[in-house]
Scaffold this motif. Structure first.
Motif, PDB file in Angstrom:
ATOM      1  N   HIS A 241      -0.186  -3.629  54.365  1.00 17.20           N
ATOM      2  CA  HIS A 241      -1.176  -4.265  53.493  1.00 17.20           C
ATOM      3  C   HIS A 241      -2.520  -3.536  53.517  1.00 17.20           C
ATOM      4  O   HIS A 241      -3.308  -3.619  52.573  1.00 17.20           O
ATOM      5  N   LYS A 242      -2.798  -2.815  54.603  1.00 17.49           N
ATOM      6  CA  LYS A 242      -4.077  -2.119  54.735  1.00 17.49           C
ATOM      7  C   LYS A 242      -4.208  -0.940  53.765  1.00 17.49           C
ATOM      8  O   LYS A 242      -5.311  -0.475  53.483  1.00 17.49           O
ATOM      9  N   TYR A 243      -3.075  -0.444  53.276  1.00 15.78           N
ATOM     10  CA  TYR A 243      -3.111   0.731  52.405  1.00 15.78           C
ATOM     11  C   TYR A 243      -3.491   0.394  50.970  1.00 15.78           C
ATOM     12  O   TYR A 243      -3.715   1.283  50.153  1.00 15.78           O
ATOM     13  N   GLU A 244      -3.591  -0.924  50.670  1.00 15.41           N
ATOM     14  CA  GLU A 244      -3.979  -1.338  49.325  1.00 15.41           C
ATOM     15  C   GLU A 244      -5.384  -0.831  48.984  1.00 15.41           C
ATOM     16  O   GLU A 244      -5.665  -0.465  47.844  1.00 15.41           O
ATOM     17  N   ASP A 245      -6.265  -0.806  49.964  1.00 24.37           N
ATOM     18  CA  ASP A 245      -7.661  -0.403  49.731  1.00 24.37           C
ATOM     19  C   ASP A 245      -7.992   0.923  50.413  1.00 24.37           C
ATOM     20  O   ASP A 245      -9.164   1.216  50.660  1.00 24.37           O
ATOM     21  N   SER A 246      -6.979   1.717  50.703  1.00 23.85           N
ATOM     22  CA  SER A 246      -7.214   2.965  51.446  1.00 23.85           C
ATOM     23  C   SER A 246      -7.589   4.136  50.543  1.00 23.85           C
ATOM     24  O   SER A 246      -8.054   5.166  51.021  1.00 23.85           O
ATOM     25  N   GLY A 247      -7.367   3.977  49.243  1.00 23.09           N
ATOM     26  CA  GLY A 247      -7.625   5.082  48.325  1.00 23.09           C
ATOM     27  C   GLY A 247      -6.399   5.925  48.034  1.00 23.09           C
ATOM     28  O   GLY A 247      -6.453   6.858  47.228  1.00 23.09           O
ATOM     29  N   ILE A 248      -5.292   5.614  48.686  1.00 29.75           N
ATOM     30  CA  ILE A 248      -4.057   6.354  48.439  1.00 29.75           C
ATOM     31  C   ILE A 248      -3.536   6.037  47.040  1.00 29.75           C
ATOM     32  O   ILE A 248      -3.619   4.889  46.585  1.00 29.75           O
ATOM     33  N   ILE A 249      -3.051   7.037  46.336  1.00 34.27           N
ATOM     34  CA  ILE A 249      -2.531   6.839  44.983  1.00 34.27           C
ATOM     35  C   ILE A 249      -1.035   6.554  45.087  1.00 34.27           C
ATOM     36  O   ILE A 249      -0.216   7.470  45.247  1.00 34.27           O
ATOM     37  N   LYS A 250      -0.697   5.286  45.008  1.00 33.03           N
ATOM     38  CA  LYS A 250       0.681   4.871  45.275  1.00 33.03           C
ATOM     39  C   LYS A 250       1.669   5.460  44.269  1.00 33.03           C
ATOM     40  O   LYS A 250       2.782   5.845  44.636  1.00 33.03           O
ATOM     41  N   GLY A 251       1.271   5.533  43.010  1.00 32.21           N
ATOM     42  CA  GLY A 251       2.170   6.089  41.997  1.00 32.21           C
ATOM     43  C   GLY A 251       2.527   7.538  42.293  1.00 32.21           C
ATOM     44  O   GLY A 251       3.673   7.959  42.102  1.00 32.21           O
ATOM     45  N   ALA A 252       1.553   8.316  42.785  1.00 28.02           N
ATOM     46  CA  ALA A 252       1.797   9.716  43.122  1.00 28.02           C
ATOM     47  C   ALA A 252       2.750   9.823  44.310  1.00 28.02           C
ATOM     48  O   ALA A 252       3.630  10.695  44.348  1.00 28.02           O
ATOM     49  N   ILE A 253       2.589   8.914  45.273  1.00 30.26           N
ATOM     50  CA  ILE A 253       3.473   8.900  46.437  1.00 30.26           C
ATOM     51  C   ILE A 253       4.907   8.597  46.006  1.00 30.26           C
ATOM     52  O   ILE A 253       5.857   9.231  46.478  1.00 30.26           O
ATOM     53  N   LEU A 254       5.067   7.646  45.089  1.00 34.89           N
ATOM     54  CA  LEU A 254       6.412   7.283  44.629  1.00 34.89           C
ATOM     55  C   LEU A 254       7.078   8.448  43.902  1.00 34.89           C
ATOM     56  O   LEU A 254       8.249   8.745  44.133  1.00 34.89           O
ATOM     57  N   ARG A 255       6.326   9.109  43.013  1.00 33.33           N
ATOM     58  CA  ARG A 255       6.894  10.249  42.282  1.00 33.33           C
ATOM     59  C   ARG A 255       7.270  11.382  43.244  1.00 33.33           C
ATOM     60  O   ARG A 255       8.338  11.995  43.108  1.00 33.33           O
ATOM     61  N   LEU A 256       6.404  11.630  44.207  1.00 33.65           N
ATOM     62  CA  LEU A 256       6.671  12.688  45.178  1.00 33.65           C
ATOM     63  C   LEU A 256       7.862  12.333  46.055  1.00 33.65           C
ATOM     64  O   LEU A 256       8.699  13.185  46.375  1.00 33.65           O
ATOM     65  N   TYR A 257       7.956  11.071  46.428  1.00 35.96           N
ATOM     66  CA  TYR A 257       9.084  10.619  47.256  1.00 35.96           C
ATOM     67  C   TYR A 257      10.398  10.765  46.501  1.00 35.96           C
ATOM     68  O   TYR A 257      11.391  11.268  47.053  1.00 35.96           O
ATOM     69  N   ASN A 258      10.428  10.339  45.251  1.00 36.56           N
ATOM     70  CA  ASN A 258      11.665  10.434  44.469  1.00 36.56           C
ATOM     71  C   ASN A 258      12.094  11.891  44.281  1.00 36.56           C
ATOM     72  O   ASN A 258      13.290  12.200  44.335  1.00 36.56           O
ATOM     73  N   LEU A 259      11.123  12.772  44.073  1.00 33.81           N
ATOM     74  CA  LEU A 259      11.441  14.195  43.936  1.00 33.81           C
ATOM     75  C   LEU A 259      11.972  14.757  45.256  1.00 33.81           C
ATOM     76  O   LEU A 259      12.945  15.523  45.278  1.00 33.81           O
ATOM     77  N   THR A 260      11.371  14.351  46.360  1.00 35.30           N
ATOM     78  CA  THR A 260      11.813  14.825  47.675  1.00 35.30           C
ATOM     79  C   THR A 260      13.227  14.366  47.976  1.00 35.30           C
ATOM     80  O   THR A 260      14.049  15.143  48.474  1.00 35.30           O
ATOM     81  N   VAL A 261      13.529  13.116  47.665  1.00 36.39           N
ATOM     82  CA  VAL A 261      14.882  12.596  47.877  1.00 36.39           C
ATOM     83  C   VAL A 261      15.884  13.347  47.013  1.00 36.39           C
ATOM     84  O   VAL A 261      16.982  13.705  47.462  1.00 36.39           O
ATOM     85  N   TYR A 262      15.501  13.616  45.769  1.00 36.85           N
ATOM     86  CA  TYR A 262      16.379  14.392  44.878  1.00 36.85           C
ATOM     87  C   TYR A 262      16.680  15.765  45.474  1.00 36.85           C
ATOM     88  O   TYR A 262      17.828  16.225  45.464  1.00 36.85           O
ATOM     89  N   LEU A 263      15.660  16.422  46.027  1.00 36.54           N
ATOM     90  CA  LEU A 263      15.844  17.753  46.598  1.00 36.54           C
ATOM     91  C   LEU A 263      16.705  17.703  47.857  1.00 36.54           C
ATOM     92  O   LEU A 263      17.546  18.583  48.080  1.00 36.54           O
ATOM     93  N   TYR A 264      16.528  16.677  48.679  1.00 34.25           N
ATOM     94  CA  TYR A 264      17.368  16.530  49.874  1.00 34.25           C
ATOM     95  C   TYR A 264      18.827  16.295  49.486  1.00 34.25           C
ATOM     96  O   TYR A 264      19.741  16.848  50.102  1.00 34.25           O
ATOM     97  N   ASN A 265      19.039  15.468  48.462  1.00 31.82           N
ATOM     98  CA  ASN A 265      20.409  15.231  48.002  1.00 31.82           C
ATOM     99  C   ASN A 265      21.025  16.503  47.412  1.00 31.82           C
ATOM    100  O   ASN A 265      22.204  16.797  47.636  1.00 31.82           O
ATOM    101  N   SER A 266      20.227  17.262  46.662  1.00 33.83           N
ATOM    102  CA  SER A 266      20.711  18.516  46.092  1.00 33.83           C
ATOM    103  C   SER A 266      21.075  19.498  47.200  1.00 33.83           C
ATOM    104  O   SER A 266      22.117  20.158  47.146  1.00 33.83           O
ATOM    105  N   LYS A 267      20.219  19.586  48.193  1.00 32.13           N
ATOM    106  CA  LYS A 267      20.480  20.488  49.310  1.00 32.13           C
ATOM    107  C   LYS A 267      21.769  20.108  50.023  1.00 32.13           C
ATOM    108  O   LYS A 267      22.596  20.982  50.338  1.00 32.13           O
ATOM    109  N   ALA A 268      21.962  18.829  50.259  1.00 31.85           N
ATOM    110  CA  ALA A 268      23.188  18.369  50.925  1.00 31.85           C
ATOM    111  C   ALA A 268      24.416  18.682  50.070  1.00 31.85           C
ATOM    112  O   ALA A 268      25.465  19.086  50.589  1.00 31.85           O
ATOM    113  N   LYS A 269      24.292  18.515  48.762  1.00 32.04           N
ATOM    114  CA  LYS A 269      25.400  18.813  47.844  1.00 32.04           C
ATOM    115  C   LYS A 269      25.771  20.290  47.905  1.00 32.04           C
ATOM    116  O   LYS A 269      26.956  20.647  47.990  1.00 32.04           O
TER     117      LYS A 269
END
Length: 291
Positions: A241-269
């Protein structure tokens, strides 16, 4: 500038020479020559000429003939180094023309790449390479295969192995680039939760930031219970809950996370696919040895 010897003559190329001096040159150069399209971004052909007698064109005792001399001087620019594939060529060209030549392991890797794509980059060349040249495995490819536990003989290498290994290489490169972005965001863990993530790998870092930004969402790759200590995990959950006012851009984190997961899955494939191709090649090779 590159002097490339083919079975029937010599070709002149310009090459993005920075690649020869990079720290990971041996692992990077081979990937440029997996396909003609990839090679087109780093090498440009300028000339090709057939020589009836290549030993007369360049010889340790007699030097260079007029035809090859004119060819080299036509394309050489002041201060430009010339990459060549044989020590004796370096000696002869430097002594006769004063052109500074480069001959080392990264250059040999470049020559192996050109050999692999010879009929694409020099379509006029109709002859085939001698068997011993065809079996020269790229050192960069060998490094990658060994890093993933594949001990492959040169005779076993085929196009399927090369292309899949290149896909795996690309996945690794993309993940390295992603890691820089995650490291830039890691200070939030220190600032908000006093968690030192300096020694964490990328997947652990990405998972932690996803958890604090989207605590209700599913973790798509890996198991947080195995990644984090009990204290780390409890702190990430309690501090979300503390990260709500931390200044972190949550949307950017989500996009980066989804891309990272895609790359990990591709690498495993690609790892699974490469293991399958190596197994098939090894079985075929062993069967040939029995015959």
């Amino acid at each position: 500038m590159v002097l490339f010897e083919t079975p029937s003559g010599f070709a002149i190329f310009y090459f993005d020479g920075i690649s020869l001096y990079e720290p990971d040159a041996m692992e990077n150069i081979w990937a440029h020559f997996v396909t003609e399209y990839r090679a087109s971004h780093v090498i440009w052909r300028k000339d090709f000429q057939v020589f009836k007698d290549k030993s007369d064109a360049i010889n340790y005792d007699t030097g260079l003939n007029n035809k090859l001399t004119k060819m080299l001087l036509k394309w050489h620019q002041p201060g430009q180094k010339l990459a060549i594939g044989k020590t004796q060529y370096k000696i002869v060209i430097e002594a006769n023309l004063g052109i500074s030549c480069l001959f080392d392991e990264p250059v040999m890797e470049l020559m192996r790449g050109l050999n692999y794509l010879m009929h694409s980059v020099v379509p006029e060349e109709k002859s085939k390479l001698a068997k011993e040249h065809c079996l020269q495995m790229s050192q960069g490819l060998k490094m990658l295969l060994l890093r993933y536990g594949f001990d492959v003989k040169p005779e076993m290498v085929n196009d399927c192995i090369i292309v899949t290994a290149c896909n795996l290489y690309d996945s690794d490169c993309c993940l390295k680039n992603q890691f820089k972005s995650w490291c830039h965001a890691s200070h939030f863990l220190q600032d908000v939760s006093s968690i030192n993530s300096q020694d964490w790998d990328m997947l652990k870092l990405a998972t932690a930031l996803k958890m604090v930004c989207y605590p209700e969402d599913e973790i798509l790759f890996g198991n947080p219970d195995e990644m984090f200590s009990t204290d780390e995990l409890s702190k990430l959950v309690a501090d979300a809950h503390k990260y709500e006012d931390s200044g972190i851009i949550k949307g950017a984190i989500l996009r980066l996370y989804n891309l990272t997961v895609y790359l990990y899955n591709s690498k495993a494939k690609y790892q699974r696919r490469l293991a399958s191709f190596v197994k098939e090649a090894k079985e075929a090779y062993e069967a040939e040895q029995v015959i």
